[in-house]
Design an enzyme around this catalytic site. Structure first.
Site, PDB file in Angstrom:
ATOM      1  N   HIS A 169      -1.409   3.861  -0.059  1.00  0.00           N
ATOM      2  CA  HIS A 169      -1.405   4.836   1.028  1.00  0.00           C
ATOM      3  C   HIS A 169       0.015   5.277   1.304  1.00  0.00           C
ATOM      4  O   HIS A 169       0.924   4.452   1.365  1.00  0.00           O
ATOM      5  CB  HIS A 169      -2.042   4.275   2.305  1.00  0.00           C
ATOM      6  CG  HIS A 169      -1.538   2.915   2.685  1.00  0.00           C
ATOM      7  ND1 HIS A 169      -1.954   1.778   2.052  1.00  0.00           N
ATOM      8  CD2 HIS A 169      -0.640   2.524   3.620  1.00  0.00           C
ATOM      9  CE1 HIS A 169      -1.359   0.730   2.582  1.00  0.00           C
ATOM     10  NE2 HIS A 169      -0.529   1.155   3.534  1.00  0.00           N
TER      11      HIS A 169
ATOM     12  N   GLY B 202       5.858  -5.436   3.862  1.00  0.00           N
ATOM     13  CA  GLY B 202       4.980  -4.944   4.906  1.00  0.00           C
ATOM     14  C   GLY B 202       3.661  -4.361   4.468  1.00  0.00           C
ATOM     15  O   GLY B 202       2.895  -3.885   5.307  1.00  0.00           O
ATOM     16  N   GLN B 203       3.364  -4.379   3.154  1.00  0.00           N
ATOM     17  CA  GLN B 203       2.055  -3.852   2.757  1.00  0.00           C
ATOM     18  C   GLN B 203       0.973  -4.821   3.210  1.00  0.00           C
ATOM     19  O   GLN B 203       1.041  -6.026   2.932  1.00  0.00           O
ATOM     20  CB  GLN B 203       1.975  -3.644   1.235  1.00  0.00           C
ATOM     21  CG  GLN B 203       0.691  -2.918   0.818  1.00  0.00           C
ATOM     22  CD  GLN B 203       0.645  -2.583  -0.674  1.00  0.00           C
ATOM     23  OE1 GLN B 203       1.480  -3.026  -1.452  1.00  0.00           O
ATOM     24  NE2 GLN B 203      -0.348  -1.786  -1.056  1.00  0.00           N
TER      25      GLN B 203
ATOM     26  N   HIS C 125       2.411   6.582   4.115  1.00  0.00           N
ATOM     27  CA  HIS C 125       2.589   6.801   5.549  1.00  0.00           C
ATOM     28  C   HIS C 125       3.351   8.117   5.702  1.00  0.00           C
ATOM     29  O   HIS C 125       4.435   8.273   5.111  1.00  0.00           O
ATOM     30  CB  HIS C 125       3.436   5.700   6.178  1.00  0.00           C
ATOM     31  CG  HIS C 125       2.842   4.327   6.149  1.00  0.00           C
ATOM     32  ND1 HIS C 125       2.238   3.762   7.261  1.00  0.00           N
ATOM     33  CD2 HIS C 125       2.774   3.396   5.176  1.00  0.00           C
ATOM     34  CE1 HIS C 125       1.835   2.527   6.957  1.00  0.00           C
ATOM     35  NE2 HIS C 125       2.148   2.280   5.709  1.00  0.00           N
TER      36      HIS C 125
ATOM     37  N   ASP D 158      -3.179   6.835  11.489  1.00  0.00           N
ATOM     38  CA  ASP D 158      -3.015   5.381  11.535  1.00  0.00           C
ATOM     39  C   ASP D 158      -3.534   4.869  12.877  1.00  0.00           C
ATOM     40  O   ASP D 158      -3.302   5.469  13.928  1.00  0.00           O
ATOM     41  CB  ASP D 158      -1.543   5.017  11.350  1.00  0.00           C
ATOM     42  CG  ASP D 158      -1.363   3.545  11.002  1.00  0.00           C
ATOM     43  OD1 ASP D 158      -0.960   3.251   9.866  1.00  0.00           O
ATOM     44  OD2 ASP D 158      -1.612   2.685  11.883  1.00  0.00           O
TER      45      ASP D 158
ATOM     46  N   ASN E 228       4.775   1.280   1.364  1.00  0.00           N
ATOM     47  CA  ASN E 228       5.071  -0.146   1.306  1.00  0.00           C
ATOM     48  C   ASN E 228       4.385  -0.713   0.064  1.00  0.00           C
ATOM     49  O   ASN E 228       3.195  -0.472  -0.156  1.00  0.00           O
ATOM     50  CB  ASN E 228       4.561  -0.843   2.565  1.00  0.00           C
ATOM     51  CG  ASN E 228       5.358  -0.465   3.790  1.00  0.00           C
ATOM     52  OD1 ASN E 228       6.568  -0.287   3.717  1.00  0.00           O
ATOM     53  ND2 ASN E 228       4.692  -0.325   4.922  1.00  0.00           N
TER      54      ASN E 228
END
Ligand code: 5GP
Ligand code: ZN
Length: 122
Positions: free
Chosen positions: A108, A101-102, A110, A39, A95
């Site tokens: 994806h 929070g996406q 995290h 990230d 998310n």
């Protein structure tokens, strides 16, 4: 260059561009149909994103459309945690939706590890 004016989520998608190699990323693992990269704004000592190469907006959409790719993605999250030394304690977050929070609508995972992570999440 396409002349179309129709909205195409894949041509606008940052993670499709990373998967295609058109945008640089710090790739840490690559499967046949999934990819793991660090990230850009890490929230923990280990913060890796694991994506399918193909565009799917959410984890449930991925699981419906291509369950074997969803499974490959999940196995790759474990491989990343293991090879980075966090096999015993890591957190997966998907998310799903802007309100939680996406910000990139290419699914994806995290993979977070390396510091205490509180629960419930904020
Ligand atoms: P979301 O908020 O959608 O769950 O997660 C998107 C993640 O993508 C964020 O953690 C953000 O830091 C990361 N991100 C955004 N742009 C880039 C980029 O260009 N490269 C990389 N490696 N990560 C990015
Ligand atoms: Zn995409």
């Amino acid at each position: 260059m396409s002349e179309t004016t129709e909205h195409d989520p894949e041509s606008d998608c940052l993670f499709c561009a990373i998967a295609a190699g058109d945008v640089d990323a710090d790739v840490v693992a690559r499967g046949e149909r999934a990819l793991a990269f660090r990230d850009i704004n890490p929230q923990a000592p280990l913060h890796v994103l694991v994506i399918p190469v193909a565009h799917h907006p959410s984890v449930a959409a991925l699981a419906e459309a291509a369950p074997e790719v969803a499974a490959e993605l999940l196995v790759l999250t474990r491989s990343v945690a293991e090879r980075e030394g966090y096999a015993d304690a890591y957190r997966l977050v998907f998310n799903t939706g802007a309100d939680v929070g996406q910000s990139v609508f290419h699914v994806h995972a995290h993979v977070l590890a390396g510091r205490p992570l509180s629960w419930p999440p904020g």
